[in-house]
Enzyme design. Structure first.
Site, PDB file in Angstrom:
ATOM      1  N   GLU A 112       0.779  -1.044   0.313  1.00  0.00           N
ATOM      2  CA  GLU A 112      -0.020   0.016   0.030  1.00  0.00           C
ATOM      3  C   GLU A 112       0.946   1.320  -0.019  1.00  0.00           C
ATOM      4  O   GLU A 112       0.346   2.283  -0.843  1.00  0.00           O
ATOM      5  CB  GLU A 112      -0.944  -0.009   1.243  1.00  0.00           C
ATOM      6  N   SER A 400     -50.064 -17.281 -18.463  1.00  0.00           N
ATOM      7  CA  SER A 400     -51.317 -16.553 -18.954  1.00  0.00           C
ATOM      8  C   SER A 400     -51.400 -15.361 -18.400  1.00  0.00           C
ATOM      9  O   SER A 400     -52.199 -14.427 -19.028  1.00  0.00           O
ATOM     10  CB  SER A 400     -52.813 -17.380 -19.032  1.00  0.00           C
TER      11      SER A 400
END
Length: 817
Positions: A112, A400
């Site tokens: 880092e 449906s």
């Protein structure tokens, strides 16, 4: 001579050695350029300083409380009552810098910020190298944030990459280093960093992944944890162990490069299996971000998705956003949400053991019909975030329930059909351009039926014929465009140009799949007079700094008000005699709905020896003026003989009881009904027509002609009794066969929703009465006059069918209970 001398001098001056005057001219030019460059630099410096000062002045307040602990998000319901607090995963185990092993800090610093203890708040050496790399390799190829900058970014700022945010980051980093030591800042970093699966802090991560304290970690495990925060969800060993291992090796390389480990240590670590000590966790055991109150988890899942679509939070890590002190105000009705999820979880609700099994699931969405606000949502039984799909957001074949949007809606919208528009039914029908034939649920020919009866009974062939008529008269894209207007979008990157077919009308096909949330949005459009509202969970968010962020949603007119109202009026028949849900009494509610089921393909039926009437999904979507509710039920596995299928009418109606109990429980029963717009007029008793339409004019002309004919009929024709006597026997003789056949017609009109065996993924009504339930109707054969009234939907038809219809309702009610 003098003239030549002068010319010679000019010639020599041009070709000879430059004089001192020319040298001074060039030096002067360079000085001027340098002066201008310095001046421009000073201008940029002054402007930059003022701009930096301006941006810095707008920085968030420097808060010690924020530096200590994250602030969890709070969720409020529609009444602004606090519902739950999101703590962002597991309880954090903090580490003290003085107790942190050196190999842990070495790994973090190597990957880092290797010069962390040597530079100030900003590492100008690293910054310069990053600038050069970004110029040569492209913008963003290398970052230069120090650990101090990362701390202030995570605590005070967002991931937004703007000049303003970078200036504020630099200013706050400077402030942080003025008030805290390097050790204290590194400790903050180790305790605040995110490690996926709701884990914050390196000590918490060590215990979660390896069940070890930091000092017990080997070098490979340490390197993995140090490298995980860059892309925590991608490098997660539970998600992708190979990618996570490669990330650990990258960290080990950096540690060797920065001389924080020896080559021997590197070689040993590189050959260590990082997953050897990984804690075994099933999907259900993994940590998650779900709230403490599980009944709200499905709703919170939608809240998080909406949060990430907002411009304010789009570039933030979700975990960081939820740990930044947000107050999220939603449209949730907490009482309805809790009730819905509790009923979904209740395996004893259904009497049939099949619906208590782990293979059965259900999902539901409840909206405010008028506004589209998300009232409640369930993502499935015992829903847990992260480890389970939110079933209410999973696309499935809808059966449906698509008929109103691909067939009858477009017919009313564009052809202005009346609700008593007649359609010729058949026992079997071959759709245009296809080789296979389709059938109705009962495999019968019902003759000439009205649009109202075809929709109420969920007949397949009239729906397909209506769909074909609309495409023929209005264009093949008309049904698709109508569906898209209510949020049911069929276009995809892969199948964008595929035309819709009869299978889509029946809710089958690979690209005819939608979520329970989408179906609720579509049906709410009908109940809202034709205005479509995108479902919305979040009203607004208040940040920790007091800023209010509004959330907007899409709202637009999708269809004419007459289309929405006429469809609604017909869909009310779903709960009436011969409707596809006539078993389910909805007493006291003005409610419209549509049922749907989807069948298996022939190959699956054969493979698992499934009955012809087996279904894999069963739906019901309905609405009142107050609420709209969609409900999907289905199975997640296929088993022999239909053990994980809906088989028979009794099982097909499974979702309808759940739908009834929820809707009757949450409704206010205020008598509110759907308001008929001025664009709709009544015709032929209870039927509806579009005002000013051609079909209405035709109807009115027919009525006038009929009245004129009656007025012109000679009185002597009325007073001839002999004619009356001779006509009656003829009429009785002609209708005797019809009287004998009438009970059979009534029986076949009862919904059975058996699926056509040749169609994959199509739906037919499943709500058919059993033979025992239809016997009363068969024994009590109606007279000729009653038969004629039943066929025309006159009031007498309800009297004829009312008694047989009540018996199965009572039986099914007891059975569901």
């Amino acid at each position: 001579m003098e003239q030549n001398y002068k010319r010679t001098k000019r010639k020599n001056a041009g070709n000879g050695t430059p004089k001192k005057g020319g040298q001074r001219s060039r030096a002067s030019l360079i000085k001027r350029v340098l002066l201008w460059m310095v001046l421009i630099g000073l201008i940029f410096l002054v402007v930059g300083s003022f701009l930096f000062a301006y941006y810095a002045s707008k920085s968030p307040a420097f808060s010690e409380e924020k530096l200590k602990d994250p602030i969890p998000a709070k969720i409020y319901d529609k009444d602004d009552e606090l519902v739950t607090t999101l703590y962002g995963g597991q309880k954090r185990e903090l580490t003290d810098i003085d107790e942190t092993p050196e190999h842990v800090t070495d790994a973090i610093l190597a990957v880092e910020d290797n010069r962390f203890y040597e530079h100030g708040a900003i590492d100008f050496v690293r910054l310069g190298a990053a600038v050069l790399n970004n110029v040569t390799d492209g913008f963003g190829s290398q970052g230069a944030s120090t650990i101090t900058q990362q701390v202030v970014k995570r605590v005070f700022l967002t991931e937004e990459k703007t000049l303003e945010r970078k200036a504020q980051e630099a200013y706050l980093a400077y402030r942080l280093e003025q008030e805290y030591s390097k050790d204290e800042i590194l400790e903050m970093y180790m305790n605040k960093i995110y490690y996926s699966d709701g884990i914050y802090g390196i000590r918490t991560a060590s215990l979660y992944y390896f069940d070890k304290e930091l000092e017990a970690l080997n070098l490979a495990e340490t390197a993995y944890l140090a490298g995980l925060p860059q892309l925590p969800n991608r490098y997660n060993l539970y998600v992708d162990p190979e990618l996570g291992t490669r990330r650990a090796h990258t960290v080990l390389n950096l540690m060797l490069h920065h001389e924080r480990i020896t080559e021997a240590e590197y070689n040993e670590a590189i050959n260590t299996d990082i997953t050897a000590n990984l804690v075994a966790r099933s999907e259900d055991e993994r940590a998650s971000n779900e709230p403490e109150d599980p009944e709200y988890a499905s709703y919170i899942n939608v809240v998080k998705q909406e949060l990430q679509t907002n411009d304010k939070f789009r570039n933030m890590e979700l975990g960081e956003a939820l740990a930044s002190g947000l107050s999220i105000y939603t449209n949730m009705d907490s009482g309805v949400q809790s009730q819905l999820q509790t009923m979904v979880n209740d395996r004893d609700y259904y009497y049939n053991p099949k619906f208590k099994s782990e293979h059965f699931n259900l999902a539901s969405t409840i909206l405010d019909t008028e506004t589209g606000n998300l009232v409640a949502i369930s993502g499935g039984r015992d829903y847990r975030e992260v480890v389970m799909h939110n079933q209410a957001l999973v696309e499935r074949n809808v059966g449906s329930t698509m008929k109103p949007f691909l067939a009858y809606g477009p017919a009313i919208e564009h052809l202005e059909w009346r609700t008593d528009q007649t359609i010729e039914d058949e026992a079997e029908y071959q759709p245009e351009g296809f080789d296979n034939e389709i059938y109705n649920y009962d495999m019968q020919d019902h003759g000439e039926v009205t649009m109202r009866d075809a929709l109420r009974q969920s007949l397949n062939i009239p729906a397909v014929k209506t769909f074909e008529t609309v495409m023929e008269e209005e264009g093949e894209n008309t049904p698709e465009e109508f569906a898209e207007s209510v949020g049911l979008d069929y276009s995809t990157e892969e199948e964008e140009d595929l035309p819709l077919t009869f299978n889509d009308v029946l809710g089958g096909g690979d690209h005819s799949r939608f979520t329970p949330l989408q179906m609720a949005e579509a049906y709410a459009t009908l109940g809202n007079g034709g205005t479509y509202n995108e479902a919305q969970a979040i009203r607004h968010v208040v940040t920790d700094e007091g800023e209010t962020v509004e959330f907007e949603h899409e709202s637009e007119k999708a269809m004419e008000d007459y289309t929405a109202y006429m469809l609604t009026d017909m869909l009310k028949g779903t709960f009436e005699p011969y409707g596809s849900a006539d078993y389910i009494p909805m007493n006291g509610l003005n409610i419209a709905a549509k049922t749907g089921t989807t069948s298996y393909g022939d190959e699956l039926k054969e493979e698992y020896n499934l009955p012809d009437n087996a279904a894999k999904d069963a739906w019901i979507v309905g609405y009142t003026p107050e609420y709209t509710m969609s409900l999907w039920t289905g199975f997640t596995a296929n088993e022999e003989g239909g053990d994980t299928s809906f088989v028979g009418a009794d099982e097909h109606i499974t979702p309808q009881w759940f739908f009834r109990d929820i809707m009757q429980s949450i409704s206010t029963y205020n008598g509110q009904d759907f308001e008929r717009p001025d664009s709709v007029v009544e015709v032929n008793g209870d039927e509806l027509s579009v005002r000013g339409s051609e079909s209405l004019q035709t109807y009115e002309n027919e009525q006038r002609q009929q009245r004129n004919t009656q007025r012109q009929q000679p009185e002597e024709d009325i007073d001839e009794p002999n004619q009356v006597i001779t006509e009656e026997p003829e009429e009785t003789t002609e209708t005797e066969p019809a009287t004998e056949e009438q009970p059979e017609e009534e029986t076949t009109e009862e919904p059975t929703e058996e699926e056509a065996p040749t169609i994959e993924e199509t739906e037919e009504p499943t709500e058919a009465p059993t033979e025992e339930e239809t016997e009363p109707a068969t024994e009590e054969a109606p007279t000729t006059e009653e038969t004629e009234e039943a066929e025309t939907d006159e009031p007498a038809s309800e009297e004829t069918t009312e008694e047989p219809a009540e018996e199965p309702v009572e039986e099914e009610t007891d059975e569901a209970a």
